[in-house]
Design an enzyme around this catalytic site. Structure first.
Site, PDB file in Angstrom:
ATOM      1  N   ASP A  42      44.114  26.354  33.735  1.00  0.00           N
ATOM      2  CA  ASP A  42      44.436  27.409  32.770  1.00  0.00           C
ATOM      3  C   ASP A  42      45.724  27.140  31.994  1.00  0.00           C
ATOM      4  O   ASP A  42      45.862  27.592  30.861  1.00  0.00           O
ATOM      5  CB  ASP A  42      44.456  28.800  33.432  1.00  0.00           C
ATOM      6  CG  ASP A  42      45.617  29.034  34.371  1.00  0.00           C
ATOM      7  OD1 ASP A  42      46.239  28.047  34.817  1.00  0.00           O
ATOM      8  OD2 ASP A  42      45.914  30.213  34.676  1.00  0.00           O
ATOM      9  N   GLU A  52      42.674  22.569  44.049  1.00  0.00           N
ATOM     10  CA  GLU A  52      41.357  23.192  43.880  1.00  0.00           C
ATOM     11  C   GLU A  52      40.262  22.252  43.377  1.00  0.00           C
ATOM     12  O   GLU A  52      39.549  22.571  42.409  1.00  0.00           O
ATOM     13  CB  GLU A  52      41.470  24.419  42.966  1.00  0.00           C
ATOM     14  CG  GLU A  52      42.378  25.498  43.512  1.00  0.00           C
ATOM     15  CD  GLU A  52      42.272  26.825  42.787  1.00  0.00           C
ATOM     16  OE1 GLU A  52      41.739  26.853  41.665  1.00  0.00           O
ATOM     17  OE2 GLU A  52      42.702  27.840  43.348  1.00  0.00           O
ATOM     18  N   TYR A  72      42.455  34.893  46.220  1.00  0.00           N
ATOM     19  CA  TYR A  72      42.621  35.983  45.255  1.00  0.00           C
ATOM     20  C   TYR A  72      41.788  37.208  45.633  1.00  0.00           C
ATOM     21  O   TYR A  72      41.283  37.895  44.753  1.00  0.00           O
ATOM     22  CB  TYR A  72      42.290  35.475  43.845  1.00  0.00           C
ATOM     23  CG  TYR A  72      43.372  34.526  43.331  1.00  0.00           C
ATOM     24  CD1 TYR A  72      44.522  35.045  42.761  1.00  0.00           C
ATOM     25  CD2 TYR A  72      43.243  33.150  43.457  1.00  0.00           C
ATOM     26  CE1 TYR A  72      45.540  34.205  42.312  1.00  0.00           C
ATOM     27  CE2 TYR A  72      44.248  32.301  43.006  1.00  0.00           C
ATOM     28  CZ  TYR A  72      45.395  32.841  42.431  1.00  0.00           C
ATOM     29  OH  TYR A  72      46.389  32.014  41.988  1.00  0.00           O
ATOM     30  N   GLU A 119      48.681  29.957  46.939  1.00  0.00           N
ATOM     31  CA  GLU A 119      48.582  30.845  45.772  1.00  0.00           C
ATOM     32  C   GLU A 119      48.010  32.173  46.223  1.00  0.00           C
ATOM     33  O   GLU A 119      46.988  32.210  46.920  1.00  0.00           O
ATOM     34  CB  GLU A 119      47.627  30.279  44.693  1.00  0.00           C
ATOM     35  CG  GLU A 119      48.183  29.133  43.898  1.00  0.00           C
ATOM     36  CD  GLU A 119      47.262  28.685  42.760  1.00  0.00           C
ATOM     37  OE1 GLU A 119      46.473  29.517  42.247  1.00  0.00           O
ATOM     38  OE2 GLU A 119      47.330  27.498  42.392  1.00  0.00           O
TER      39      GLU A 119
HETATM   40  C1  BDP Z   1      43.981  29.077  40.512  1.00  0.00           C
HETATM   41  C2  BDP Z   1      44.700  27.880  39.922  1.00  0.00           C
HETATM   42  C3  BDP Z   1      45.898  28.255  39.062  1.00  0.00           C
HETATM   43  C4  BDP Z   1      45.562  29.426  38.177  1.00  0.00           C
HETATM   44  C5  BDP Z   1      45.220  30.600  39.065  1.00  0.00           C
HETATM   45  C6  BDP Z   1      44.929  31.867  38.292  1.00  0.00           C
HETATM   46  O1  BDP Z   1      45.093  26.988  40.938  1.00  0.00           O
HETATM   47  O2  BDP Z   1      46.319  27.148  38.323  1.00  0.00           O
HETATM   48  O3  BDP Z   1      46.597  29.758  37.311  1.00  0.00           O
HETATM   49  O4  BDP Z   1      44.088  30.285  39.825  1.00  0.00           O
HETATM   50  O5  BDP Z   1      43.775  32.092  37.972  1.00  0.00           O
HETATM   51  O6  BDP Z   1      42.623  28.826  40.444  1.00  0.00           O
HETATM   52  O7  BDP Z   1      45.861  32.601  37.998  1.00  0.00           O
END
Ligand code: BDP
Length: 607
Positions: A163, A415, A470, A506
């Site tokens: 992104d 990823e 997430y 993350e």
């Molecule tokens: C993950 C990626 C990261 C993205 C993040 C997102 O590792 O680079 O910025 O999600 O969606 O898949 O914020």
């Protein structure tokens, strides 16, 4: 690979500043030999910086292909008899370098330095024309990969599976430097300690000598007092009453390697060295034999106007904010950062997960962004060409960063598709290569949310499990209760499957600064704080969790798309580094944890 430096035998001139700048809209620059004469342009561009956001011109910002930089460089007249080199700390993603009419270097891989010996093409005291063409194209053969399409009316368009915005240009410094004919070519150090006695095993390679030269090594402490010496190109330095490099309490010795011919000093190079060990034991991650708990962020090199350009002042500001918020670590998501960043981390005791630029090795993601899911590991996808560039990325990263005490894990990809047939065949040799290049540091890759423990095929190849999750954002959006259950269940499955330490590399929701809600609505500042607090409750309950790195340190620029409004807003700080409320909550938690799990008291073996 040694960073150029000034020493008793070497000189260094920085070539940052303003360059003539021209965008190669018609792709004719190479054919027409733009390097052969002063560039026909009215534009100038500052180095280092990304060029994209500097000009109020969509055509420049969106340009896919080459841009050209040029300036005159005068070689110091005292350099007669020396070897003379040019070094670019990076050219994103491909750089070609000319000295007057001669092509002296070409390098692909946008986040790594490269150099050229230009002695035969320049004259001390005289000036030469330095021209650099920089190509921002990402293809299936580059790391990171991307796709170029040409529209019916001939416009080149770039797409990619990450992104963050594809900033380009000369992002880091350019140098002119001299070396003597016989040089210290490379140094590798491996450190250890037994009680109060520290060791620095070193291996030095030299270049240009006849074999009759001698190599001596000395180690000085931070006060400049000599604490150990050794002779020979390989050996061990022993330090009594060693002061260890500790997270949050950096201590650096300086190792000086000298080459002599009899009593005549030929070359001298000084390397900062931190004495520390890193080890994975069971579910623990140990630094200096003590369990370490990572707190911090995945970051980006990303700032207003300069994009991915390195700025020392912005870097210091970012490190000061890390310190303020109580972070002890970060990941160089999703590419190697400027060497100045690594050195700063060394000097200030910040722990680094060092990542290659292998992001977007997952063609199934296409579906998530509204496209079509494709198979990842097949010809034309992530294939032998990608693997060759990926090997190069790993080799160059380890060569550049192997001596930084701050680096404690190599992350070889972010990823990738880790559950499709072909993933093991692709990753096994790369994991092995990383271990061969550096047997002292744990190796990992960062796992994507689709690759749950029942599906993924790679975990046993690596030392640590690094997860991006997430729940509560892309999944269970707005439902933190369900998210909490699913997250805990999954983490316990990882723990049971591998019994290895787990770092959440993350987690975090997009958050609009200034948007408030009493209903924990997604995008609100309250939701970000509640989301992070929920993850932290879970981490505290799961033994194998050894770290938490929030996504992201700051809001950052992305490519266009319906998922982002002027960039990714998952920052705990805004793009201009103002704190969102979550920053204060993190500060409270991380300051109390102080690098330990659940704030448990740490026994320091080497105070
Ligand atoms: C993950 C990626 C990261 C993205 C993040 C997102 O590792 O680079 O910025 O999600 O969606 O898949 O914020």
């Amino acid at each position: 690979m040694l960073k150029p430096q000034a020493s008793e035998s070497r000189e260094l001139v920085n070539l940052d500043g303003l360059y003539r700048f021209k965008v190669d809209f018609d792709r004719t620059g190479h054919r027409d030999g733009w390097f052969k004469a002063p560039l026909d342009t009215a534009l100038e561009m500052g180095v280092p910086a990304s060029y994209n956001d500097v000009f109020p011109d969509k055509a420049i910002r969106d340009h896919v292909g080459y841009v050209w930089y040029q300036r005159e460089v005068r070689v110091p007249r005292g350099w007669a008899g020396e070897r003379i080199h040019l070094r670019l700390d990076s050219a994103t993603h491909e750089g070609m370098v000319w000295v007057d009419d001669v092509l002296v270097a070409q390098h692909t891989g946008g986040y790594m330095p490269f150099s050229a010996d230009i002695t035969d093409h320049v004259t001390p005291g005289r000036a030469f024309r330095l021209t650099i063409s920089v190509n921002n194209e990402l293809t299936q053969a580059t790391i990171p990969p991307g796709t170029i399409t040409v529209t019916a009316d001939g416009r080149r368009q770039q797409s990619y599976l990450h992104d963050f915005y594809n900033y380009a240009g000369l992002h880091r410094s350019v140098w002119l430097y001299s070396t003597p004919a016989v040089t210290v070519d490379d140094i590798t150090v491996v450190t250890g300690f037994e009680g109060p006695t520290g060791t620095v095993d070193y291996a030095i390679t030299t270049a240009g000598g006849s074999g009759s030269e001698t190599v001596t090594v000395s180690l000085h402490d931070a006060d400049g007092v000599e604490v150990a010496t050794a002779d020979g190109a390989t050996g061990a330095l022993v330090i009594n009453d060693v002061v260890l490099w500790q997270p949050g309490a950096a201590y650096l010795y300086s190792l000086t390697a000298e080459i002599r011919n009899g009593t005549n000093l030929l070359d001298s190079y000084t390397l900062p060295v931190g004495v520390r060990t890193v080890e994975v034991r069971g579910k623990e991650f140990l630094i200096n034999g003590e369990p370490f708990y990572f707190t911090g962020f995945g970051m980006h090199e990303d700032h207003v106007a300069i994009g991915k350009g390195h700025s020392n002042a912005q870097m210091v500001n970012d490190f000061q904010l890390l310190d303020w918020v109580g972070a002890n670590s970060f990941r160089t998501s999703h590419y190697p950062y400027a060497e100045e960043v690594m050195e700063f981390a060394d000097r200030h005791g910040i722990v680094v997960i060092d990542e290659t630029a292998a992001v977007g090795l997952h063609l199934g993601f296409g579906a998530v962004f509204g496209g079509i899911a494709k198979k990842t590991y097949e010809d034309g996808g992530v294939d032998a060409k990608t693997a060759a560039s990926h090997r190069q990325a790993i080799e160059e990263l380890v060569a550049r960063d192997k001596n930084h005490p701050s680096v404690v894990i190599w992350s070889i990809a972010n990823e990738p598709n880790g559950s499709e047939e072909g993933a093991r065949e692709y990753f096994e040799p790369l994991a092995q290569l990383t271990r061969e290049l550096d047997p002292t540091r744990p190796v990992g890759y960062v796992n994507v949310m689709f690759d749950t423990p029942d599906k993924e095929l790679l975990g046993d190849l690596f030392d640590v499990i690094m997860l991006n999750r997430y729940y509560g954002w892309y999944l269970n959006n707005g439902d933190l209760e369900t998210a909490e259950q699913v997250l805990e269940k999954e983490l316990r499955e990882w723990e049971a499957k591998y019994g290895k330490p787990i770092i959440m590399t993350e987690y975090g929701p997009d958050t609009m600064p200034g948007f408030h809600s009493i209903y924990e609505q997604p995008w609100s500042e309250e939701y970000q704080a509640a989301f992070l607090a929920m993850y932290h409750r879970v981490f505290d309950r799961v033994d194998a969790m050894v770290g938490e790195q929030v996504w992201n340190f700051a809001d950052f620029q992305t490519s266009n798309g319906i998922m982002r409004v002027d960039g990714n807003k998952k920052g705990v700080f805004t793009r201009d580094r103002r704190p969102k409320p979550a920053a204060f909550a993190l500060r409270q938690r991380w300051t109390a944890l102080a690098g330990t799990k659940n704030g448990s008291t740490k026994t320091v073996s080497n105070p």
